[in-house]
Design a protein around this motif. Structure first.
Motif, PDB file in Angstrom:
ATOM      1  N   ILE A 146      39.171  47.673  33.847  1.00 42.40           N
ATOM      2  CA  ILE A 146      38.673  47.099  35.092  1.00 42.40           C
ATOM      3  C   ILE A 146      38.800  45.580  35.057  1.00 42.40           C
ATOM      4  N   ALA A 147      38.461  44.969  33.930  1.00 43.87           N
ATOM      5  CA  ALA A 147      38.570  43.512  33.798  1.00 43.87           C
ATOM      6  C   ALA A 147      40.020  43.061  33.951  1.00 43.87           C
ATOM      7  N   LEU A 148      40.964  43.838  33.420  1.00 42.03           N
ATOM      8  CA  LEU A 148      42.390  43.502  33.571  1.00 42.03           C
ATOM      9  C   LEU A 148      42.816  43.594  35.031  1.00 42.03           C
ATOM     10  N   TYR A 149      42.353  44.633  35.711  1.00 46.16           N
ATOM     11  CA  TYR A 149      42.663  44.752  37.138  1.00 46.16           C
ATOM     12  C   TYR A 149      42.085  43.568  37.905  1.00 46.16           C
ATOM     13  N   GLU A 150      40.831  43.230  37.605  1.00 42.75           N
ATOM     14  CA  GLU A 150      40.192  42.112  38.302  1.00 42.75           C
ATOM     15  C   GLU A 150      40.929  40.804  38.037  1.00 42.75           C
TER      16      GLU A 150
END
Length: 107
Positions: free
Chosen positions: A99-103
């Motif tokens: 999720i952090a990578l997507y964000e």
């Protein structure tokens, strides 16, 4: 391929730590002909990779491929970790990590 181009520099930044620094530095030396201290070369290699991807004229953010909301990031991340077995990857990833990578890829 475009998705990998968007996510890879962010993953490289996430994956860079004391245990992987030498591999990233080797990548920088062999692919980008960089030289110097491992820490500096590893960081420069990530930047060179991001710059190269941008030079291709392809989108480098998720909004660039019309992903403008984070609504489905949790479901996408859970699927990526499960299907891609990312929890067993070179640098293991959790759902929260993905999720952090997507964000990060939103900008």
């Amino acid at each position: 391929g475009i998705g990998l181009g968007i996510l890879t520099p962010h993953w490289m930044t996430f994956a860079l730590h004391a245990d992987t620094q030498t591999q990233f530095a080797d990548f920088g030396r062999h692919v980008w002909q960089l030289s110097g201290d491992d820490q500096i070369v590893a960081t420069q290699a990530i930047r060179a990779t991001a710059d190269w991807i941008a030079s291709l004229g392809v989108p480098t953010t998720l909004p660039g491929v019309d992903i403008n909301q984070t609504t489905h990031f949790e479901a996408m991340a859970k699927s990526a970790v499960t299907v891609g077995q990312l929890d067993k990857a070179y640098v293991p990833l959790t759902t929260a990590d993905v999720i952090a990578l997507y964000e990060a890829s939103m900008k």
